[in-house]
Design an enzyme around this catalytic site. Structure first.
Site, PDB file in Angstrom:
ATOM      1  N   CYS A 194      -6.361  14.147   8.972  1.00 61.78           N
ATOM      2  CA  CYS A 194      -6.870  12.975   9.689  1.00 61.78           C
ATOM      3  C   CYS A 194      -8.179  12.431   9.138  1.00 61.78           C
ATOM      4  CB  CYS A 194      -7.028  13.245  11.178  1.00 61.78           C
ATOM      5  SG  CYS A 194      -6.942  14.943  11.700  1.00 61.78           S
ATOM      6  N   ARG A 226      -4.240  26.705   6.905  1.00 58.87           N
ATOM      7  CA  ARG A 226      -4.833  27.273   8.124  1.00 58.87           C
ATOM      8  C   ARG A 226      -4.629  28.765   8.096  1.00 58.87           C
ATOM      9  NH1 ARG A 226      -2.285  23.018  12.508  1.00 58.87           N
ATOM     10  NH2 ARG A 226      -2.955  21.155  11.395  1.00 58.87           N
ATOM     11  N   GLN A 276       2.407  18.971   5.967  1.00 62.01           N
ATOM     12  CA  GLN A 276       2.730  18.209   7.172  1.00 62.01           C
ATOM     13  C   GLN A 276       3.319  16.866   6.785  1.00 62.01           C
ATOM     14  OE1 GLN A 276      -1.246  18.079   9.035  1.00 62.01           O
ATOM     15  NE2 GLN A 276      -0.297  19.122  10.770  1.00 62.01           N
ATOM     16  N   ASP A 286       2.772  14.023   7.922  1.00 65.75           N
ATOM     17  CA  ASP A 286       1.743  13.531   8.812  1.00 65.75           C
ATOM     18  C   ASP A 286       1.673  12.001   8.789  1.00 65.75           C
ATOM     19  OD1 ASP A 286      -0.309  13.940  10.539  1.00 65.75           O
ATOM     20  OD2 ASP A 286      -1.657  14.860   9.088  1.00 65.75           O
ATOM     21  N   HIS A 316      -1.033   8.808  10.649  1.00 62.46           N
ATOM     22  CA  HIS A 316      -1.992   8.373  11.662  1.00 62.46           C
ATOM     23  C   HIS A 316      -1.800   6.892  11.876  1.00 62.46           C
ATOM     24  CE1 HIS A 316      -3.676  12.138  10.159  1.00 62.46           C
ATOM     25  NE2 HIS A 316      -3.858  12.322  11.445  1.00 62.46           N
ATOM     26  N   LYS A 357       0.150  14.184  24.861  1.00 57.26           N
ATOM     27  CA  LYS A 357       1.059  14.263  23.715  1.00 57.26           C
ATOM     28  C   LYS A 357       2.500  14.435  24.167  1.00 57.26           C
ATOM     29  CE  LYS A 357       0.700  19.250  23.131  1.00 57.26           C
ATOM     30  NZ  LYS A 357       0.910  20.369  22.228  1.00 57.26           N
ATOM     31  N   HIS A 370      -1.836  10.710  16.190  1.00 61.42           N
ATOM     32  CA  HIS A 370      -1.404  11.669  15.173  1.00 61.42           C
ATOM     33  C   HIS A 370       0.075  11.921  15.424  1.00 61.42           C
ATOM     34  CE1 HIS A 370      -5.631  13.299  14.729  1.00 61.42           C
ATOM     35  NE2 HIS A 370      -5.683  12.873  15.975  1.00 61.42           N
TER      36      HIS A 370
END
Lengths: 564, 564
Positions: free
Chosen positions: A262, A291, A309, A311, A313, A393, A439
């Site tokens: 992000c 991670r 990911q 991902d 945004h 979420k 996200h």
């Protein structure tokens, strides 16, 4: 019932090993276990004898009887059992509850069946080591696992499911199909994608990119490291410290490997003033993040330390949030269906106790998420208070072919980062307003998603994802030329096709192609070469007879189209 | 001549600023500079006056006269010049060489022109700060840069090239075309690819992948971190320590972010026994690697700390090396041509003083590289002793549109890693043999390659790489519907096309599209809407008149095909 099965097993083990010392033996999901200190190590070959002894005990139909005695009496009854004595010493009550069936007595609060004859169908399935009380400084006991069900049919179905799950274990398939590897030399939880696995991943990524571009997303790339200060500003350094890798120092500045994408997107957003007219911006990145996870919890591709990911945004105005979330949900549903997941569960998580932003904004945006779900007629459950601190979420969990749940698409509204990084746009009123940030990931991570696909399809990827789509198998060496001709023609038309030119028997080649889960085997001999045909066989060993190349191609194309 | 120009400039500066203290003033490539300690800061506006004074000195045609004097005399002549006195004190010789033109005397070994009248065409181009003797603890002087050429024409051409280079600076184009950004908050040298830059990168990557797959490469992925121990085994930890990031600690083990992709490929190779029949294996990865560079040398995309190598490793038998290297060179040449680089230089680097492997193996494989080059009729120069310690290599440097060199494709044979990691195959003889490993990149890194493309094309990417290929510009609001219709139709056919729907004048929109280097502007008004045509204009402002959509499409397709 499962707890009673544990007592019966303990009685059986004691009758085979009278010197056995008992640990504890609870019921667990689908079954039970009991821990034993035994004079020798058990092997799987011991289990049938224990099972047979258990069946004798069941046949005796011994009643389970509860007794309440004082500590002293309990200590006397369990005199040869040091682990039990240790437990008795720690009990707070004066009275101790025991259960007895026939000669066997155990420290136990119950309840139990009326008698051993009421026990359902059971099977001992596994032996494992377990420290007494989970403490690595205490003795290692041997734990026997069993499963138990009310009926033989239910037991058999469960055993079948276990066998299926073992066959579908993606770690095993990953090795057998040569898809990926993880190396202790490089570090646990770090995936190396071999050519065939990488091809599957790339096909998924390309499909994913195309579908995103169609829906107005832009693809971006951001670096894998950044100064720690960025993560201090975002709050991750404080909130997620345990998952972050330790910093590396460059010219007096601390950097970390990114745990999420992000912040790079936010920096790019802020490179210039943004007008309300530009919004929404949908920036997607196949971003590999790292991670920390304890090595004990790592599991193949499903739980790793580095993952990519899928991902994105979305930077939007508050009035665009519903439309954007609905768009994400539509895309998520499309993706799940494209990959063969027709069953899933949807959860809407609401405001937790600690939260960023105002309760009113939370309320508003939770309503917005509900409206987006309703728009798509998606049934959902509420997970009260389970939202992340930065916003509500929607999580979707996929059901695989065995009915197991996998973490799937997620859509999270974020009030925190836009505020911490002062992410704004100039509204129609000429004033600065804070953007709303979403996200989202529709696959989750490529690693976990491929694990899930592998287990869902038991390695037999649909034709469009199969790394090798067809193998041409010449019956004898003299058919090799024709085999190569077939392969060249179909390869020119875009098939991922190979010729098995080895000097091996046809049946072995067919068998191996099937084990490699190749969708089509094209067997060619004299007849096929003469008639310009192929003899077609599927990976489930179904024989589809003789086909012209055109006819095979049509069949192939339709499977491709249908993503079968 | 350039050195004489420096003396003339110093005389001019002294005549304008009699209190000026002189540093040094050497000739450099294309010109000269001189460092001055002046009573005030110079601005670019001062340069014309200094130039005018220089021209006066040239017109006087003062002879350059050399004198040899003893230290004392030199100290007397340069009495007011403390920097010169410092230099005199450090001279080893008793005699000091001076040059004099008119009233100006300088400490100098020469040689010089006969007289100031012989000076060619010159121009002062820049002012910068420079520490005396490059030492940040000494005074900061002002450095004036000039360029000088034999003829006015040569000077003008050089100045034109400088102006061109400034216009083509990829950092400036990256900002103007919104392609990428680098953020101090995240760290210098770390590139964030904005949507349009990422699109260009992705187009290059997709093209690259397709061309590799056609040539029998497999694409793989490996993680960005690995245990330091791997880099100890490889030797990088010892040899390249300065370029490696500091370790991060995970469960008591040190990990680093990878500086190269090879080790992951080696681990994958070693997951099973490899037969001679399987070789060559060609494993390609668009692998992002991180190497430390001092922040002072970082430069836009051209020199960064994180970059994506278009890497591949070929594992082959010694008898396959020539064929494999020839294949790489063919691919490299194809790629350079595909991206519009028709001029390049090829260098073969041979055995350095310190080397791995035997001199004989070096000799053999150097001959092999030569044969591969000859096979492709590629002219090359030898860089004697410039091979890396692990093997000989072939480097190709690209020439851009301004004739500047860029580091391009590289092919390196490696005898070191196969030995250190014991990378072998089972030969036809049933015995284990060491593989030959080739490292190669045909673009180098995506970052530097895009920098090079940007400067080569001055931002005007060929049609196939242009992030936006066409903009439809309605003359008035009433043409907006037709504009959208045109865009929808062409977009459906795969064009990256936008409509400029802003309430601005047509000419401004055309100008902006040209500044954004969009290849085609499709202007539509009443006539075009009535006739279903577009009025076509190019980014060089050429007006191509009215075209049907089909005619435009044909023109577009042919530019796409030709990669123009």
């Amino acid at each position: 019932m499962r707890h009673s099965a544990a007592h019966v097993m303990a009685q059986a083990v004691l009758s085979i090993f009278p010197e056995a010392k008992l640990g504890i033996g609870p019921a667990i999901e689908d079954g039970f276990y009991y821990d034993f200190d035994l004079p020798r190590s058990l092997t799987p070959d011991d289990l049938p004898a224990i099972e047979a002894k258990m069946k004798e005990i069941v046949a005796l139909d011994l009643p389970f009887e509860r007794e309440e005695v004082d500590r002293e009496e309990a200590r006397r009854l369990l005199a040869g059992q040091p682990y039990k004595l240790e437990l008795i010493d720690e009990l707070a009550d004066e009275k101790v509850s025991l259960y007895r069936q026939g000669p066997f007595v155990d420290l136990c609060r119950g309840p139990h069946l009326g008698s051993t004859g009421e026990l359902g169908a059971f099977k001992l399935v596994n032996i494992a080591g377990a420290y007494w009380r989970g403490d690595e400084h205490r003795p290692m006991l041997q734990r026997i696992y069993g499963v138990a069900f009310d009926t033989e049919a239910a037991l058999q179905e469960h055993l079948h499911r276990l066998a299926e799950a073992a066959k579908r274990d993606h770690r095993r398939l990953g090795r057998e199909l040569d898809l990926f590897s993880i190396h202790n030399e490089a570090g646990p939880g770090l995936v190396h994608w071999h050519p065939k696995g990488a091809l599957v991943r790339r096909l998924i990524e390309d499909f994913w990119k195309d579908e995103h571009i169609k829906r107005g997303y832009d693809i971006v790339y951001t670096p894998h490291i950044a100064k720690v200060d960025l993560w201090r500003t975002s709050g991750h350094w404080d909130f997620y410290r345990d998952y972050l890798y330790s910093p590396m120092e460059v010219e007096g500045q601390d950097y970390i490997i990114k745990p999420m994408n992000c912040l790079g997107h936010i920096l790019m957003y802020k490179t210039r003033l943004r007008s309300y007219r530009e919004l929404p911006l949908r920036w997607a990145e196949l971003g590999t993040v790292y991670r920390y996870e304890r090595s004990g919890v790592l599991h193949g591709l499903a739980r790793v330390r580095g993952f990519t990911q899928d991902d994105a945004h979305i930077f939007c105005r508050p009035d665009q949030l519903e439309e954007e979330v609905a768009g994400v949900l539509e895309l998520a549903r499309f993706m799940m269906q494209a990959f063969g997941f027709n069953e899933y569960e949807v959860f809407l998580s609401t405001r937790p106790e600690k939260y960023a932003g105002s309760a009113e904004v939370w309320e508003d945006s939770t309503r917005t998420l509900e409206r987006a779900l309703d728009r798509l007629h998606m049934a959902y459950s509420i997970d009260p208070g389970e939202g992340v601190f930065y916003g509500p979420k929607i999580d979707i969990s996929l059901k695989d072919a065995l009915g197991r749940s996998w973490q799937g698409p997620t859509t999270q509204v974020d009030f925190n980062l836009p505020q911490r990084f002062d992410v704004t746009y100039i509204g129609e009123d000429g004033k600065e307003h804070q953007v709303v940030m979403v996200h989202r990931a529709v696959l989750g991570s490529l690693e976990r998603f491929v694990a899930c696909l592998l287990e869902h399809y038991a390695g037999a990827f649909p034709v469009w994802l199969a790394p090798v789509q067809a193998v041409v198998i010449p019956i004898a060496d003299r058919h090799l030329d024709y085999a190569r001709q077939v392969a060249a023609e179909l390869s020119g038309q875009g098939l991922r096709i190979q010729v098995d030119a080895r000097a091996e028997r046809m049946n072995l080649k067919i068998r191996e192609a099937q084990l490699q889960k190749v969708p089509y085997m094209l067997v060619v001999g004299d007849n096929e070469a003469a008639a310009s045909t192929v003899s077609l066989r599927l990976r489930n060993n179904q024989n589809l007879g003789t086909h012209s190349l055109a006819s095979f191609k049509a069949m192939f194309e339709s499977a491709l189209e249908a993503r079968e």
